[in-house]
Design an enzyme around this catalytic site. Structure first.
Site, PDB file in Angstrom:
ATOM      1  N   SER A 113       0.880  -1.220  -0.087  1.00 59.22           N
ATOM      2  CA  SER A 113       0.037  -0.016   0.154  1.00 59.22           C
ATOM      3  C   SER A 113       0.811   1.227  -0.161  1.00 59.22           C
ATOM      4  O   SER A 113       1.724   1.344  -0.994  1.00 59.22           O
ATOM      5  CB  SER A 113      -0.891  -0.138   1.148  1.00 59.22           C
ATOM      6  OG  SER A 113      -1.859   1.032   1.125  1.00 59.22           O
ATOM      7  N   HIS A 114       0.989   2.057   0.906  1.00 55.53           N
ATOM      8  CA  HIS A 114       1.297   3.329   1.260  1.00 55.53           C
ATOM      9  C   HIS A 114       2.549   3.097   1.728  1.00 55.53           C
ATOM     10  O   HIS A 114       3.399   4.376   1.941  1.00 55.53           O
ATOM     11  CB  HIS A 114       0.378   4.162   1.936  1.00 55.53           C
ATOM     12  CG  HIS A 114       0.196   3.586   3.361  1.00 55.53           C
ATOM     13  ND1 HIS A 114      -0.818   2.860   3.331  1.00 55.53           N
ATOM     14  CD2 HIS A 114       0.519   3.679   4.516  1.00 55.53           C
ATOM     15  CE1 HIS A 114      -0.843   2.224   4.422  1.00 55.53           C
ATOM     16  NE2 HIS A 114      -0.152   2.751   5.331  1.00 55.53           N
ATOM     17  N   ASP A 277      -2.115   6.494  -3.513  1.00 55.42           N
ATOM     18  CA  ASP A 277      -1.055   6.071  -2.529  1.00 55.42           C
ATOM     19  C   ASP A 277      -0.289   4.939  -3.488  1.00 55.42           C
ATOM     20  O   ASP A 277      -0.775   4.803  -4.869  1.00 55.42           O
ATOM     21  CB  ASP A 277      -1.425   5.340  -1.304  1.00 55.42           C
ATOM     22  CG  ASP A 277      -2.410   4.148  -1.682  1.00 55.42           C
ATOM     23  OD1 ASP A 277      -3.066   4.212  -2.795  1.00 55.42           O
ATOM     24  OD2 ASP A 277      -2.481   3.247  -0.535  1.00 55.42           O
ATOM     25  N   ASP A 279      -0.751   1.713  -4.208  1.00 51.52           N
ATOM     26  CA  ASP A 279      -1.682   0.756  -4.865  1.00 51.52           C
ATOM     27  C   ASP A 279      -2.893   1.408  -5.057  1.00 51.52           C
ATOM     28  O   ASP A 279      -3.601   0.642  -5.852  1.00 51.52           O
ATOM     29  CB  ASP A 279      -1.696  -0.397  -3.939  1.00 51.52           C
ATOM     30  CG  ASP A 279      -2.539  -0.177  -2.789  1.00 51.52           C
ATOM     31  OD1 ASP A 279      -2.345   0.783  -2.140  1.00 51.52           O
ATOM     32  OD2 ASP A 279      -3.301  -1.206  -2.200  1.00 51.52           O
ATOM     33  N   ASP A 281      -5.550   2.940  -3.831  1.00 49.19           N
ATOM     34  CA  ASP A 281      -6.761   2.677  -3.140  1.00 49.19           C
ATOM     35  C   ASP A 281      -7.007   3.926  -2.076  1.00 49.19           C
ATOM     36  O   ASP A 281      -8.177   4.290  -1.530  1.00 49.19           O
ATOM     37  CB  ASP A 281      -6.993   1.647  -2.391  1.00 49.19           C
ATOM     38  CG  ASP A 281      -5.924   1.219  -1.365  1.00 49.19           C
ATOM     39  OD1 ASP A 281      -4.887   2.030  -1.349  1.00 49.19           O
ATOM     40  OD2 ASP A 281      -5.869   0.218  -0.541  1.00 49.19           O
ATOM     41  N   ARG A 282      -6.010   4.816  -1.886  1.00 50.86           N
ATOM     42  CA  ARG A 282      -6.199   5.968  -0.985  1.00 50.86           C
ATOM     43  C   ARG A 282      -5.996   6.900  -1.973  1.00 50.86           C
ATOM     44  O   ARG A 282      -5.972   7.358  -2.899  1.00 50.86           O
ATOM     45  CB  ARG A 282      -4.826   6.143   0.127  1.00 50.86           C
ATOM     46  CG  ARG A 282      -4.731   5.124   1.038  1.00 50.86           C
ATOM     47  CD  ARG A 282      -3.715   5.144   2.077  1.00 50.86           C
ATOM     48  NE  ARG A 282      -3.857   4.133   3.193  1.00 50.86           N
ATOM     49  CZ  ARG A 282      -3.446   4.236   4.372  1.00 50.86           C
ATOM     50  NH1 ARG A 282      -2.827   5.363   4.606  1.00 50.86           N
ATOM     51  NH2 ARG A 282      -3.449   3.450   5.189  1.00 50.86           N
ATOM     52  N   GLU A 363     -12.689   5.641   5.589  1.00 45.00           N
ATOM     53  CA  GLU A 363     -12.003   5.400   6.743  1.00 45.00           C
ATOM     54  C   GLU A 363     -11.216   6.816   6.859  1.00 45.00           C
ATOM     55  O   GLU A 363     -10.836   7.526   5.760  1.00 45.00           O
ATOM     56  CB  GLU A 363     -10.935   4.358   6.649  1.00 45.00           C
ATOM     57  CG  GLU A 363     -11.655   3.115   6.635  1.00 45.00           C
ATOM     58  CD  GLU A 363     -10.465   2.097   6.793  1.00 45.00           C
ATOM     59  OE1 GLU A 363     -10.133   1.319   8.035  1.00 45.00           O
ATOM     60  OE2 GLU A 363      -9.894   1.728   5.820  1.00 45.00           O
ATOM     61  N   LYS A 376     -11.572  -0.015  -1.367  1.00 46.24           N
ATOM     62  CA  LYS A 376     -11.373   1.775  -1.312  1.00 46.24           C
ATOM     63  C   LYS A 376     -10.887   2.148  -2.758  1.00 46.24           C
ATOM     64  O   LYS A 376     -10.120   1.329  -3.224  1.00 46.24           O
ATOM     65  CB  LYS A 376     -10.763   2.361  -0.163  1.00 46.24           C
ATOM     66  CG  LYS A 376      -9.461   1.886   0.072  1.00 46.24           C
ATOM     67  CD  LYS A 376      -8.906   2.687   1.502  1.00 46.24           C
ATOM     68  CE  LYS A 376      -7.448   2.046   1.930  1.00 46.24           C
ATOM     69  NZ  LYS A 376      -7.610   0.939   2.788  1.00 46.24           N
TER      70      LYS A 376
HETATM   71  C1  G1P Z   1      -4.022   1.384   8.295  1.00 43.17           C
HETATM   72  C2  G1P Z   1      -5.255   2.375   8.302  1.00 43.17           C
HETATM   73  C3  G1P Z   1      -6.608   1.618   8.013  1.00 43.17           C
HETATM   74  C4  G1P Z   1      -6.444   0.938   6.557  1.00 43.17           C
HETATM   75  C5  G1P Z   1      -5.013   0.182   6.519  1.00 43.17           C
HETATM   76  C6  G1P Z   1      -4.820  -0.314   5.180  1.00 43.17           C
HETATM   77  O1  G1P Z   1      -4.382   0.343   9.173  1.00 43.17           O
HETATM   78  O2  G1P Z   1      -5.641   2.893   9.839  1.00 43.17           O
HETATM   79  O3  G1P Z   1      -7.698   2.511   8.021  1.00 43.17           O
HETATM   80  O4  G1P Z   1      -7.604   0.223   6.194  1.00 43.17           O
HETATM   81  O5  G1P Z   1      -4.007   0.882   7.117  1.00 43.17           O
HETATM   82  O6  G1P Z   1      -4.767   0.641   4.189  1.00 43.17           O
HETATM   83  P1  G1P Z   1      -3.686   0.229  10.528  1.00 43.17           P
HETATM   84  O7  G1P Z   1      -2.138   0.482  10.404  1.00 43.17           O
HETATM   85  O8  G1P Z   1      -4.047   1.413  11.415  1.00 43.17           O
HETATM   86  O9  G1P Z   1      -4.038  -1.067  11.267  1.00 43.17           O
HETATM   87 ZN    ZN Z   2      -3.335   1.387  -0.263  1.00 47.94          ZN
END
Ligand code: G1P
Ligand code: ZN
Length: 543
Positions: A113-114, A277, A279, A281-282, A363, A376
Site C-alpha cells: 500500500s502506502h 497511494d 496501490d 486505493d487511498r 476511513e 477503497k
Molecule cells: C491502516 C489504516 C486503516 C487502513 C489500513 C490499510 O491500518 O489505519 O484505516 O484500512 O491501513 O490501508 P492500521 O495500520 O491502522 O492497522
Molecule cells: Zn493502499
C-alpha cells in the site's frame, strides 16, 4: 515443464494484518518466504484446482519476481486461468473490479500500500475473495493456520512469462490473460460519473494537479484525467510507477504529499489537487488553500453523491471505521439512511456492501469507496469530487463551508507514534484498558468523561464478532479519543491516537484544528502517559 514439490517448514510470523501480509522486502525475498505464504493461501481456500484468479500489484520492488513465482505456483496448483495486469501491474481497486467483472474465484495483490518500496523497504501480499474484497478474518485466520502447518509447496519449473504486452499465454496447461490494467477500470468509471460534465469543467479553464506519487495510479490518472476528461497535459505528475516510488513514501497525506500541499496553499494553486497511494486505493483531496480531511471528504461525498449519475438514486446507507470522525453520521441522519460503525480495515465493509446495506464507506486514513468495487478507491474519490465540482461550480472551500454550516464541523486529527517498543505500547494500552470501567463520570483536565470502552463489532450480516478493536473514550460536548495499535506496521508497534471534537454549524467553524483539539490531546496524554512511558515528546506523524 515439470511440476515439482519442495519440502518446507513453517516460517514464524506469517500472520496477515489489517491488509494482507506486509513485511520488510528483505524478509519477503528470503528463500521459501513468498512460496510458503502463497501455498498457504492455496491450502486455506481448498486449493486452486480449476479456479480462475486475478493477479497484479503496485509495481514496487519484487513485484515482477513475485508475480512470476505466483503464476508458477498457480499453474502447479492446477488453476484454470490467471488474469494478470500488463507488466504485473494492477491498482488494488482495478484488481477488485476484475475479480468481480470476470467472475474470478479470487485475486492476489502484490502491495504494501502506502509503505515505501525497495529492497530496504516494504512488500506485501493480499488475498481477495470472489466478491473482489479483502479476505475476511475467518479466511485470513485459515491462511495463518496453514502457514503454521505447511510442509511442502508446489511449483512448476518454467521460464518467465512475458507480461510486457496484453494477450494470451500458456503455462503448464494454465491459461494466462495479460490485460491492459486501465481499460476495464476506466469503463467502470464511465458508468458512474458524468464524463461530459467533467470535460466541460476542464474546458472551461478548471485546473487541477493529481500527484500519482510515482505509484500505480499514474497510468490510470493519465488515461482518465488527461486522456478522457481533457484535463490539461501535465495535470498528472509523478505518473510513472517506479519500484521505489521515486525514493518517496507513497502515502497521500499532508506529510508525505507535501509538495502538492505546498502548491495548493500557494499563490499559483490550481483549483483542485489530489493524490493517491502506492496501490491506488487511498486518496487525498485538496482545494485551493484548503486541505479536506478524509473524514470530511467522506461526509461531503455522502451529502452530494446524488449529483453523479451512478448515485442519482440516493445512498442505501453509509459506513465508516470506528476511528473515522463522525461527520458522515450527521449526513446519514439528515438523509435518513443507516450509518454503520466498523473496525479498522476495508474487509469489514465487505459484508455490508454485499448485502446492499451501504453504498458509500470510508476511513480516516484516506480511504473512500463505494459498492462499485470491494476495495477503497483513490481515483474514484477524485472523480466523484470532480463530478460534484462540475455540477456545483463552486470552489472546494465554499463546498466545505456550506457543509459545515449545515451539519456542523467535526474537528479531527490523528497522532501516530511509530516504531515503539511493542511491550511498552502493549503495557500502556493494558493499563488504560484496566481503568476503563472507572473512567465514566471522571473529570480529566477539566473535561468530563462520559463513556469508555473497548470497541467490539458484531457483523450484522454474518454475525461474526471482532473484539479488541480500539479503546474509545467519549467526552462531554461530543468529543472523543480513540487509541489503537496499527495492524499494518512492519517495525515495532505504531500507536494511533484519534482526536475529535464537534462544533455546531453556528459555532467557530474555521479554527486551526490543532488548536481546536489541543484540550482533547491533553486528556489523551493524561489518560495514557505516553510521554513518560515512551520518552516521546510528540507524535511522529500528525494527519
Ligand atoms: C491502516 C489504516 C486503516 C487502513 C489500513 C490499510 O491500518 O489505519 O484505516 O484500512 O491501513 O490501508 P492500521 O495500520 O491502522 O492497522
Ligand atoms: Zn493502499
Amino acid at each position: 515443464m515439470e511440476r515439482i514439490t519442495v519440502e518446507t517448514r513453517p516460517i514464524e510470523g506469517q500472520k496477515p494484518g489489517t491488509s494482507g501480509l506486509r513485511k520488510k522486502t528483505r524478509t519477503f525475498i528470503q528463500p521459501r518466504y513468498l512460496e510458503n505464504f502463497v501455498q498457504s493461501i492455496w491450502n486455506a481456500i481448498g486449493g486452486v484446482q480449476g479456479k480462475s484468479l486475478v493477479l497484479g500489484g503496485d509495481g514496487r520492488y519484487f513485484n515482477d519476481r513475485a508475480a512470476q513465482v505466483i503464476l508458477r505456483m498457480a499453474a502447479a496448483g492446477g488453476a484454470a486461468k490467471v488474469i494478470v495486469g500488463q507488466g504485473g501491474l494492477l491498482s488494488t481497486p482495478a484488481a477488485s473490479h476484475l475479480v468481480r467483472s470476470r467472475g474470478a474465484d479470487g485475486g492476489v495483490i502484490l502491495s504494501a500500500s502506502h509503505n515505501p518500496g525497495g529492497p530496504d523497504a516494504d512488500f506485501g501480499v493480499k488475498y481477495n475473495t470472489a466478491n473482489g474484497g479483502p479476505a475476511p478474518e475467518e479466511v485470513t485466520e485459515r491462511i495463518f493456520r496453514a502457514t503454521r502447518e505447511i510442509s511442502e509447496y508446489h511449483i512448476v519449473e518454467a521460464q518467465d512469462i512475458d507480461l510486457s504486452t496484453p494477450g494470451a499465454r500458456q503455462l503448464a496447461g494454465m491459461r494466462i490473460e495479460v490485460v491492459d490494467p486501465v481499460a476495464d477500470y476506466q469503463a467502470l468509471m464511465e458508468t458512474l460519473f458524468d464524463f461530459d460534465a467533467i470535460r466541460g469543467l476542464f474546458r472551461g479553464g478548471f485546473t487541477m494537479r493529481f500527484d500519482a506519487m510515482h505509484a500505480v495510479t499514474g497510468p490510470y490518472a493519465r488515461a482518465i484525467l488527461e486522456g478522457a476528461l481533457d484535463a490539461p497535459a501535465g495535470s498528472v505528475v509523478n505518473a510513472i510507477p517506479s519500484p521505489d516510488f521515486g525514493g518517496g513514501h507513497p502515502d497521500p497525506n499532508p506529510i508525505w504529499a507535501r509538495p502538492l500541499l505546498d502548491l495548493m496553499m500557494g499563490a499559483q494553486a490550481p483549483d483542485f489537487g489530489a493524490a493517491s497511494d502506492g496501490d491506488g486505493d487511498r486518496n487525498m483531496i485538496v482545494g485551493r488553500g484548503v486541505y479536506v480531511t478524509p473524514s470530511d471528504s467522506l461526509a461531503v461525498l455522502a451529502a452530494n453523491a446524488h449529483l453523479a449519475p451512478g448515485y442519482a438514486a440516493g445512498l442505501k446507507g453509509v459506513a465508516r471505521s470506528m476511528s473515522t470522525s463522525r461527520a458522515v453520521d450527521r449526513v446519514a441522519e439528515k438523509l435518513r439512511i443507516d450509518c454503520y460503525e466498523t473496525p479498522t480495515g476495508w474487509k469489514f465493509f465487505g459484508n455490508l456492501l454485499d448485502a446492499g446495506r451501504v453504498t458509500l464507506c470510508g476511513e480516516e486514513s484516506a480511504g473512500t469507496g463505494s459498492d462499485h468495487v470491494r476495495e477503497k478507491d483513490g481515483l474514484w474519490a477524485v472523480l466523484l469530487w470532480l463530478n460534484i465540482l462540475a455540477v456545483k461550480r463552486q470552489p472546494v472551500q465554499r463546498i466545505l463551508d456550506d457543509h459545515w454550516a449545515a451539519f456542523g464541523r467535526n474537528y479531527y486529527s490523528r497522532h501516530d507514534y511509530e516504531a515503539l517498543d511493542p511491550v511498552v505500547a502493549g503495557d500502556m494500552l493494558d493499563a488504560l484498558r484496566a481503568r476503563l470501567p472507572d473512567l465514566p463520570g471522571q473529570d480529566v483536565d477539566g473535561l468530563r468523561i462520559e463513556s469508555a470502552d473497548e470497541f467490539a463489532y458484531d457483523d450484522p450480516v454474518d454475525g461474526s464478532r471482532a473484539q479488541g478493536q480500539g479503546i474509545r473514550i467519549g467526552l462531554a460536548g461530543d468529543a472523543r479519543i480513540v487509541f489503537r495499535l496499527s495492524g499494518t506496521g512492519t517495525e515495532g508497534a505504531t500507536l494511533r491516537i484519534y482526536l475529535e471534537r464537534f462544533e455546531p454549524g453556528t459555532g467557530a467553524l474555521h479554527r486551526d484544528p490543532g488548536a481546536a483539539l489541543a484540550p482533547i490531546g491533553a486528556v489523551a496524554e493524561s489518560l495514557s502517559g505516553i510521554r513518560a512511558r515512551t520518552g516521546r515528546e510528540s507524535p511522529d506523524v500528525v494527519t
